[in-house]
Design a protein around this motif. Structure first.
Motif, PDB file in Angstrom:
ATOM      1  N   HIS A  94     -20.717  -7.104  -0.226  1.00 45.37           N
ATOM      2  CA  HIS A  94     -19.797  -6.266  -0.989  1.00 45.37           C
ATOM      3  C   HIS A  94     -19.213  -7.073  -2.133  1.00 45.37           C
ATOM      4  CE1 HIS A  94     -16.308  -8.349   0.669  1.00 45.37           C
ATOM      5  NE2 HIS A  94     -16.782  -8.152   1.886  1.00 45.37           N
ATOM      6  N   SER A  95     -18.718  -6.363  -3.135  1.00 36.68           N
ATOM      7  CA  SER A  95     -18.121  -7.010  -4.298  1.00 36.68           C
ATOM      8  C   SER A  95     -16.681  -7.408  -3.971  1.00 36.68           C
ATOM      9  CB  SER A  95     -18.167  -6.050  -5.490  1.00 36.68           C
ATOM     10  OG  SER A  95     -17.670  -4.788  -5.119  1.00 36.68           O
ATOM     11  N   THR A  96     -15.992  -7.956  -4.961  1.00 37.77           N
ATOM     12  CA  THR A  96     -14.640  -8.469  -4.758  1.00 37.77           C
ATOM     13  C   THR A  96     -13.701  -7.405  -4.174  1.00 37.77           C
ATOM     14  OG1 THR A  96     -14.963  -9.943  -6.634  1.00 37.77           O
ATOM     15  CG2 THR A  96     -12.708  -9.576  -5.926  1.00 37.77           C
ATOM     16  N   THR A  97     -12.937  -7.802  -3.173  1.00 42.84           N
ATOM     17  CA  THR A  97     -11.954  -6.899  -2.564  1.00 42.84           C
ATOM     18  C   THR A  97     -10.646  -6.971  -3.338  1.00 42.84           C
ATOM     19  OG1 THR A  97     -12.915  -7.256  -0.379  1.00 42.84           O
ATOM     20  CG2 THR A  97     -10.691  -6.356  -0.458  1.00 42.84           C
ATOM     21  N   ILE A  98     -10.152  -5.811  -3.748  1.00 41.16           N
ATOM     22  CA  ILE A  98      -8.883  -5.731  -4.469  1.00 41.16           C
ATOM     23  C   ILE A  98      -7.922  -4.848  -3.681  1.00 41.16           C
ATOM     24  CG2 ILE A  98      -7.752  -4.885  -6.554  1.00 41.16           C
ATOM     25  CD1 ILE A  98     -10.261  -5.653  -8.088  1.00 41.16           C
ATOM     26  N   THR A  99      -6.743  -5.399  -3.378  1.00 39.27           N
ATOM     27  CA  THR A  99      -5.724  -4.658  -2.651  1.00 39.27           C
ATOM     28  C   THR A  99      -4.542  -4.401  -3.573  1.00 39.27           C
ATOM     29  OG1 THR A  99      -6.368  -5.789  -0.603  1.00 39.27           O
ATOM     30  CG2 THR A  99      -4.244  -4.643  -0.610  1.00 39.27           C
ATOM     31  N   LEU A 100      -4.135  -3.155  -3.692  1.00 41.42           N
ATOM     32  CA  LEU A 100      -2.978  -2.803  -4.525  1.00 41.42           C
ATOM     33  C   LEU A 100      -1.697  -3.117  -3.751  1.00 41.42           C
ATOM     34  CD1 LEU A 100      -2.078  -1.496  -7.211  1.00 41.42           C
ATOM     35  CD2 LEU A 100      -2.006   0.684  -5.987  1.00 41.42           C
ATOM     36  N   MET A 101      -0.786  -3.862  -4.389  1.00 39.19           N
ATOM     37  CA  MET A 101       0.437  -4.304  -3.722  1.00 39.19           C
ATOM     38  C   MET A 101       1.663  -3.469  -4.118  1.00 39.19           C
ATOM     39  SD  MET A 101      -1.115  -6.645  -2.119  1.00 39.19           S
ATOM     40  CE  MET A 101       0.223  -7.439  -1.234  1.00 39.19           C
ATOM     41  N   LYS A 102       1.544  -2.684  -5.173  1.00 38.39           N
ATOM     42  CA  LYS A 102       2.663  -1.854  -5.658  1.00 38.39           C
ATOM     43  C   LYS A 102       2.282  -0.383  -5.545  1.00 38.39           C
ATOM     44  CE  LYS A 102       4.819  -5.593  -7.294  1.00 38.39           C
ATOM     45  NZ  LYS A 102       6.100  -6.097  -6.774  1.00 38.39           N
ATOM     46  N   TRP A 103       3.173   0.420  -4.947  1.00 37.66           N
ATOM     47  CA  TRP A 103       2.804   1.816  -4.733  1.00 37.66           C
ATOM     48  C   TRP A 103       3.821   2.818  -5.291  1.00 37.66           C
ATOM     49  CZ3 TRP A 103      -1.797   3.597  -3.600  1.00 37.66           C
ATOM     50  CH2 TRP A 103      -2.726   2.726  -3.036  1.00 37.66           C
ATOM     51  N   ALA A 105       8.396   8.747   5.319  1.00 35.98           N
ATOM     52  CA  ALA A 105       9.672   8.657   4.588  1.00 35.98           C
ATOM     53  C   ALA A 105       9.533   7.889   3.285  1.00 35.98           C
ATOM     54  CB  ALA A 105      10.734   8.005   5.480  1.00 35.98           C
ATOM     55  N   ASP A 106       8.834   6.767   3.326  1.00 37.02           N
ATOM     56  CA  ASP A 106       8.720   5.911   2.142  1.00 37.02           C
ATOM     57  C   ASP A 106       7.552   6.370   1.285  1.00 37.02           C
ATOM     58  OD1 ASP A 106       8.678   3.961   0.239  1.00 37.02           O
ATOM     59  OD2 ASP A 106       8.696   2.257   1.631  1.00 37.02           O
ATOM     60  N   LYS A 107       7.865   6.948   0.140  1.00 29.73           N
ATOM     61  CA  LYS A 107       6.828   7.487  -0.746  1.00 29.73           C
ATOM     62  C   LYS A 107       6.126   6.401  -1.550  1.00 29.73           C
ATOM     63  CE  LYS A 107       8.083  11.610   0.561  1.00 29.73           C
ATOM     64  NZ  LYS A 107       8.928  11.278   1.687  1.00 29.73           N
ATOM     65  N   GLN A 108       6.695   5.191  -1.555  1.00 28.23           N
ATOM     66  CA  GLN A 108       6.103   4.092  -2.323  1.00 28.23           C
ATOM     67  C   GLN A 108       5.260   3.192  -1.410  1.00 28.23           C
ATOM     68  OE1 GLN A 108       8.915   2.076  -4.887  1.00 28.23           O
ATOM     69  NE2 GLN A 108      10.077   3.949  -5.204  1.00 28.23           N
ATOM     70  N   THR A 109       4.409   3.833  -0.614  1.00 25.58           N
ATOM     71  CA  THR A 109       3.526   3.101   0.289  1.00 25.58           C
ATOM     72  C   THR A 109       2.103   3.617   0.143  1.00 25.58           C
ATOM     73  OG1 THR A 109       3.862   4.691   2.091  1.00 25.58           O
ATOM     74  CG2 THR A 109       5.365   2.782   1.994  1.00 25.58           C
ATOM     75  N   HIS A 110       1.157   2.780   0.544  1.00 27.39           N
ATOM     76  CA  HIS A 110      -0.238   3.221   0.536  1.00 27.39           C
ATOM     77  C   HIS A 110      -0.440   4.391   1.492  1.00 27.39           C
ATOM     78  CE1 HIS A 110      -4.229   3.183   2.562  1.00 27.39           C
ATOM     79  NE2 HIS A 110      -4.593   3.394   1.310  1.00 27.39           N
ATOM     80  N   SER A 111       0.210   4.353   2.647  1.00 26.75           N
ATOM     81  CA  SER A 111       0.031   5.407   3.644  1.00 26.75           C
ATOM     82  C   SER A 111       0.345   6.782   3.051  1.00 26.75           C
ATOM     83  CB  SER A 111       0.932   5.144   4.850  1.00 26.75           C
ATOM     84  OG  SER A 111       0.801   6.187   5.796  1.00 26.75           O
ATOM     85  N   TYR A 112       1.459   6.873   2.328  1.00 27.22           N
ATOM     86  CA  TYR A 112       1.835   8.154   1.724  1.00 27.22           C
ATOM     87  C   TYR A 112       0.790   8.586   0.699  1.00 27.22           C
ATOM     88  CZ  TYR A 112       4.364  11.675  -0.952  1.00 27.22           C
ATOM     89  OH  TYR A 112       4.721  12.841  -1.593  1.00 27.22           O
ATOM     90  N   GLN A 113       0.411   7.672  -0.201  1.00 24.35           N
ATOM     91  CA  GLN A 113      -0.544   8.013  -1.244  1.00 24.35           C
ATOM     92  C   GLN A 113      -1.906   8.387  -0.657  1.00 24.35           C
ATOM     93  OE1 GLN A 113       0.016   8.371  -4.444  1.00 24.35           O
ATOM     94  NE2 GLN A 113       2.149   7.717  -4.397  1.00 24.35           N
ATOM     95  N   TYR A 114      -2.308   7.685   0.414  1.00 22.15           N
ATOM     96  CA  TYR A 114      -3.599   7.969   1.032  1.00 22.15           C
ATOM     97  C   TYR A 114      -3.603   9.357   1.667  1.00 22.15           C
ATOM     98  CZ  TYR A 114      -7.520   7.820   4.245  1.00 22.15           C
ATOM     99  OH  TYR A 114      -8.669   8.130   4.931  1.00 22.15           O
ATOM    100  N   HIS A 115      -2.538   9.676   2.410  1.00 24.31           N
ATOM    101  CA  HIS A 115      -2.453  11.004   3.027  1.00 24.31           C
ATOM    102  C   HIS A 115      -2.451  12.103   1.955  1.00 24.31           C
ATOM    103  CE1 HIS A 115      -1.577   8.876   6.737  1.00 24.31           C
ATOM    104  NE2 HIS A 115      -1.570  10.021   7.397  1.00 24.31           N
ATOM    105  N   ARG A 116      -1.720  11.874   0.875  1.00 23.44           N
ATOM    106  CA  ARG A 116      -1.709  12.848  -0.221  1.00 23.44           C
ATOM    107  C   ARG A 116      -3.106  13.007  -0.828  1.00 23.44           C
ATOM    108  NH1 ARG A 116       2.878  15.829  -2.271  1.00 23.44           N
ATOM    109  NH2 ARG A 116       1.321  16.268  -3.860  1.00 23.44           N
ATOM    110  N   SER A 117      -3.803  11.888  -0.974  1.00 27.85           N
ATOM    111  CA  SER A 117      -5.144  11.925  -1.555  1.00 27.85           C
ATOM    112  C   SER A 117      -6.094  12.789  -0.723  1.00 27.85           C
ATOM    113  CB  SER A 117      -5.711  10.502  -1.660  1.00 27.85           C
ATOM    114  OG  SER A 117      -7.053  10.522  -2.072  1.00 27.85           O
TER     115      SER A 117
END
Length: 429
Positions: free
Chosen positions: A103-112, A174-186
């Protein structure tokens, strides 16, 4: 602006101005080089952040793999490496490892703290189309009679309660500035009936589509009538090899599943009467995996962890891990203590087979479910699978299907391989 002018929705970070990102880039990466244009950088960073946010948002693990060759050649050119390093320095992303051939380079987003805006930028639209064309080319699944029948069922999938799903996400995370929230919305926002397809079939024959990455808690908002899960699915598959290794007659294993008063001692005595000597821990393993109680002891032992996490750790550290003499995890130690003779068989299989043991098990699971799906389709039912579960859609073709009939189909296929599963039913909304 004309109504038919192309547009694109661009994701951005609300609390980190592009101006700040570009200024730091110019200060840090201009030495000895031609000073990059701030205007060009603004556009490139805006699109790169959009790509990273979007791809990480759609990943259940919160990271993505970006193909450096493609992005360097077609969009970001000489700025590519410097842009990634700059975003990493600013704490916006974390850059993981690159694995040659895997796989290519793994990039993790730290700000949500993410926002969205509409753009008519011609370059953004062109780049997005180029990305989409490339992904389609690499994600293309071979058309076969099996994949055609699978798609006939898969295209029955519908998001029937979108508004309820969005309310549920807002209320439970509760926390909208998380990956979990954005992923579920996606999973809800990005669902389009026109884009329902098989994304990938891996080397083990496992099939991936929208449902395979959909969080379990969101399935009730789709037109799923019910699901039939195989309890202890992967541990159960090992029984196929244990029975062969110890030459255990399948009729005795079947009885151990059917007769709940048959405990380990009873089965052992029956085998001894037939002059077959099988270690008690092997029989206990077989009986517990058949009855769907294999993980219960581990959940009790590691009571401070969620059941799902315990299952994940046991599978990863017992079945998936490489054999080493220097370190054995606590989950593996627990397994060896409970099932020493089962561990001997697992260890022997890890040493003797070219393929990793879990890959062998996943291939077996894929074969079983292909046979199950084909039998269901032959009866006109619209069903797909989620690796080790059968998903039945709430559509007209499935009006007459019953849980009993589908359970029988599953059991009959498994029985052909000397396996006697417990089938758990989860009703839809």
């Amino acid at each position: 602006m004309k109504k038919n002018t192309p547009k694109i929705t661009i994701a951005y970070l609300k609390d980190i101005p592009l101006e700040t990102i570009c200024e730091r880039h110019i200060l840090s990466f201009s030495d000895g080089k031609r000073k990059p244009s701030k205007t060009i950088l603004m556009h490139k960073y805006q699109y790169l952040l959009h790509v990273i946010i979007t791809r990480c948002k759609q990943s259940d693990e919160g990271h993505c793999h970006l193909n450096a060759q493609f992005y360097r050649d077609h969009i970001f050119h000489d700025h590519w490496n410097d842009m990634l390093l700059n975003l990493s320095y600013l704490g916006i992303i974390n850059i993981g490892t690159y694995s040659v051939g895997k796989h290519s380079t793994t990039i993790t987003l730290m700000k949500w703290n993410v926002g969205y805006m509409t753009s008519h930028n011609v370059k953004f639209i062109k780049w997005a189309r180029g990305e989409a064309d490339r992904r389609k080319m690499f994600e293309q699944v071979e058309v076969t009679p099996f994949t055609r029948k699978y798609m006939e069922s898969l295209t029955c999938l519908r998001l029937t309660r979108k508004d309820d799903a969005l309310v549920y996400i807002d209320e439970t995370i509760a926390d909208k500035q998380t990956h979990s929230y954005q992923y579920h919305r996606s999973c809800i926002d990005d669902f389009k009936e026109s884009d329902i397809r098989i994304y990938k079939i891996d080397e083990q024959g496992r099939i991936y589509h929208h449902l395979t990455s959909l969080p379990r808690s969101l399935r009730e908002f789709f037109n799923i009538k019910y699901e039939l899960d195989i309890s202890n699915s992967h541990p159960l598959l090992l029984n196929h090899y244990l029975v062969k290794y110890y030459s255990i007659p399948s009729n005795i294993i079947r009885e151990a599943k059917a007769q709940y008063h048959y405990d380990v001692e009873v089965v052992s005595n029956i085998l001894k009467h037939n002059e077959i000597d099988v270690p008690l821990d092997v029989l206990e393993y077989i009986i517990k995996t058949q009855r769907g109680t294999f993980y219960d002891d581990f959940v009790s032992e590691f009571g401070d962890m969620e059941r799902s996490e315990v299952k994940k750790r046991v599978f990863a550290q017992v079945f998936y891990s490489h054999i080493t003499d220097s370190y054995v995890s606590k989950f593996c130690k627990s397994f060896i203590r409970k099932y020493p003779n089962v561990w001997k068989v697992i260890r022997a299989m890890k040493v003797s087979t070219d393929d990793k043991l879990p890959h062998t098990m996943m291939k077996a699971e894929s074969l079983l479910f292909r046979l199950i799906l084909k039998e269901c389709w032959s009866r006109g039912y619209r069903v797909v699978n989620l690796h080790d579960a059968l998903v039945v859609f709430d559509v007209e073709a499935n009006e007459c299907v019953t849980v009993a009939e589908l359970t029988t189909i599953i059991e009959q296929v498994y029985h052909r391989f000397g396996l006697f599963p417990s089938v758990k039913v989860e009703l839809g909304a």
